[in-house]
Scaffold this motif. Structure first.
Motif, PDB file in Angstrom:
ATOM      1  N   PRO A 139       0.757  -1.637  -0.278  1.00  0.00           N
ATOM      2  CA  PRO A 139      -0.064  -0.124  -0.080  1.00  0.00           C
ATOM      3  C   PRO A 139       1.148   1.197  -0.394  1.00  0.00           C
ATOM      4  O   PRO A 139       0.313   2.067  -0.675  1.00  0.00           O
ATOM      5  N   ALA A 140       1.737   1.461   0.868  1.00  0.00           N
ATOM      6  CA  ALA A 140       2.817   2.597   0.045  1.00  0.00           C
ATOM      7  C   ALA A 140       3.642   2.446  -0.672  1.00  0.00           C
ATOM      8  O   ALA A 140       3.393   3.510  -1.196  1.00  0.00           O
ATOM      9  N   TRP A 141       3.988   1.750  -1.569  1.00  0.00           N
ATOM     10  CA  TRP A 141       5.073   1.432  -2.664  1.00  0.00           C
ATOM     11  C   TRP A 141       3.626   2.128  -3.705  1.00  0.00           C
ATOM     12  O   TRP A 141       3.622   2.930  -4.404  1.00  0.00           O
ATOM     13  N   GLN A 142       1.636   1.554  -3.420  1.00  0.00           N
ATOM     14  CA  GLN A 142       0.748   2.033  -4.353  1.00  0.00           C
ATOM     15  C   GLN A 142       1.132   3.599  -4.114  1.00  0.00           C
ATOM     16  O   GLN A 142       0.650   4.523  -5.097  1.00  0.00           O
ATOM     17  N   ASN A 143       0.814   4.364  -3.202  1.00  0.00           N
ATOM     18  CA  ASN A 143       0.994   6.245  -3.000  1.00  0.00           C
ATOM     19  C   ASN A 143       1.741   6.240  -3.436  1.00  0.00           C
ATOM     20  O   ASN A 143       1.728   7.497  -4.353  1.00  0.00           O
ATOM     21  N   VAL A 144       3.088   5.562  -3.627  1.00  0.00           N
ATOM     22  CA  VAL A 144       4.337   6.189  -4.415  1.00  0.00           C
ATOM     23  C   VAL A 144       3.821   6.442  -6.110  1.00  0.00           C
ATOM     24  O   VAL A 144       4.269   7.172  -6.541  1.00  0.00           O
ATOM     25  N   LEU A 145       3.457   5.441  -6.030  1.00  0.00           N
ATOM     26  CA  LEU A 145       3.101   5.349  -7.517  1.00  0.00           C
ATOM     27  C   LEU A 145       2.476   6.054  -8.200  1.00  0.00           C
ATOM     28  O   LEU A 145       2.235   6.484  -9.140  1.00  0.00           O
ATOM     29  N   ALA A 146       0.834   6.361  -7.741  1.00  0.00           N
ATOM     30  CA  ALA A 146       0.547   7.640  -7.953  1.00  0.00           C
ATOM     31  C   ALA A 146       0.510   8.589  -8.443  1.00  0.00           C
ATOM     32  O   ALA A 146       0.189   9.576  -8.892  1.00  0.00           O
TER      33      ALA A 146
END
Length: 416
Positions: free
Chosen positions: A328-335
């Motif tokens: 989930p933390a990586w998803q935030n960065v990808l966004a």
């Protein structure tokens, strides 16, 4: 960029004149049609990108979409309609492709390119070319559009199993009237080349198609890998080519990956036994790709797509469920990458991750992100998320993912 799109009878997708911006998200549960939406949007691009040694790019794309399964189940007609409004060099134009199942085979029923602007005294947009409409097996090109100029149409025989975009070169070489027409040579040909170039750099991927085991393997070096394959298997060679043509690429790529892996020091291509691999240097250890997780492999693929040099950059990037395998933390960065990247002019992302959605809240509020939600009750497969309907919640601290988690009717998402 694509500013509008219409689709009917393509699989389970039916949409009319949806308006797009730079960043566009599709939200919906499984089987809502998110993947099919991207397949429909990518149809002309995938068709155009078919290798030249293949007889028909059109039929190849039909087969990739399941042949007869391409037609919407229960449709009253066996004709599929697709229409893209594309802005090329500030010149908006409509590219339309209709095709149908006829005698157990598919054929193009209509293909056209039209100006959006009304030119001269005409009461309708100017048509640059029109194929097969009311006259299967033939196409016609306009020869002039200036007010007062004669606009004699040049008629040419054309295959119904291939698009004019892919057979235009051959048609011009075979037809003296097309060769003699200055307007066809200088204007329409240039326009078609621009449209083809746009579609050729239209990148469409699905996380489910990435083959992580192939990415992990050492690869034979090549200098021709300019585009990441659908399965990502040529990742190392695309990375290596990007390094060769852009001295800033490797640092740009490394800085992106450092946002995900905080103790990452360096990334390097290593060579041995006529093969190449990749090594990730951490503070206390080193890892080859064969030693890292699927999530890290996917992050490397996505970071590559969002860091490409200008010469390799996509005109449009479409990714189906890029959040798969990512923390989930990586998803935030990808966004954040998707909303701030200058590599592409437009992106389309399908998702059903509430954590991923959270990071698009501010962009949606500011009008920089367009969101389209599944509509199980309407005639349209997807509809724009009503900003006024959710502004009150967002103003009071709700995130888009929060609305998704509680199954707010405006955004939906949950299967029950």
């Amino acid at each position: 960029m694509i500013t509008r799109f219409t689709c009917s009878n393509f699989k389970n997708i039916s949409i009319s004149d949806l308006e797009f911006g730079k960043v566009n998200l599709l939200i919906g549960p499984n089987n809502a049609g998110k993947s099919n939406f991207i397949r429909a949007l990518s149809f002309a691009a995938n068709m155009t990108n078919t290798p030249n040694n293949v007889d028909s790019g059109f039929l190849s794309e039909i087969r990739r979409n399941g042949s007869v399964e391409v037609i919407r189940h229960g449709a009253q007609t066996e004709k599929v309609h697709l229409s893209w409004r594309i802005l090329l060099d500030n010149n908006p134009m409509d590219y339309t492709l209709d095709f149908q199942l006829k005698q157990k085979s598919f054929e193009i029923a209509k293909e056209s390119l039209d100006s959006v602007k009304v030119i001269g005294k005409n009461d309708r947009p100017f048509n640059y070319f029109l194929f097969h409409d009311k006259n299967p097996g033939y196409g016609m090109f306009s020869t002039a559009h200036k007010m007062g100029s004669a606009n004699r149409r040049v008629h040419v025989p054309a295959q119904t199993d291939e698009t004019g975009l892919r057979q235009f070169d051959k048609l011009v070489m075979k037809n003296e009237d097309l060769l003699k027409s200055h307007y066809v040579r200088e204007t329409i040909f240039t326009m078609l080349e621009a449209l083809r170039s746009y579609f050729l750099k239209f990148y469409s991927y699905s996380s489910s198609q990435f083959d992580f085991e192939k990415v992990r393997q050492l690869q034979e070096p090549t200098v021709t890998a300019k585009r990441l394959t659908k399965d990502g298997s040529n990742f190392l060679n695309v990375y290596r080519y990007a390094e060769m043509i852009d001295p800033d690429f490797s640092e740009r790529f490394l800085n992106k990956m450092k946002e995900l892996i905080t103790d990452l020091k360096n990334i390097e291509i290593v060579e041995g036994l006529d093969k190449i691999g990749m090594k990730l240097h951490m503070y206390h250890s080193e890892y080859m790709l064969s030693e890292v997780s699927d999530g890290t492999i996917e992050a490397l693929l996505l970071a590559l797509l969002i860091s490409l040099p200008k010469e390799l950059a996509p005109t449009l990037l479409a990714i189906d469920e890029p959040e798969v395998n990512l923390h989930p933390a990586w998803q935030n960065v990808l966004a954040k990458w998707l909303q701030t990247s200058a590599v592409f002019s437009q992106c389309f992302i399908s998702t059903h991750s509430s954590d991923f959605l959270d990071a698009f809240t501010e962009g949606f509020r500011n009008g920089n992100v367009n969101i389209f939600v599944y509509d199980p009750t309407g005639k349209e497969s997807f509809k724009p998320l009503n900003r006024e309907r959710v502004n009150f919640e967002i103003d009071n601290g709700w995130l888009l993912g929060d609305l998704y988690r509680v199954n707010d009717p405006a955004i939906g998402g949950w299967p029950w």
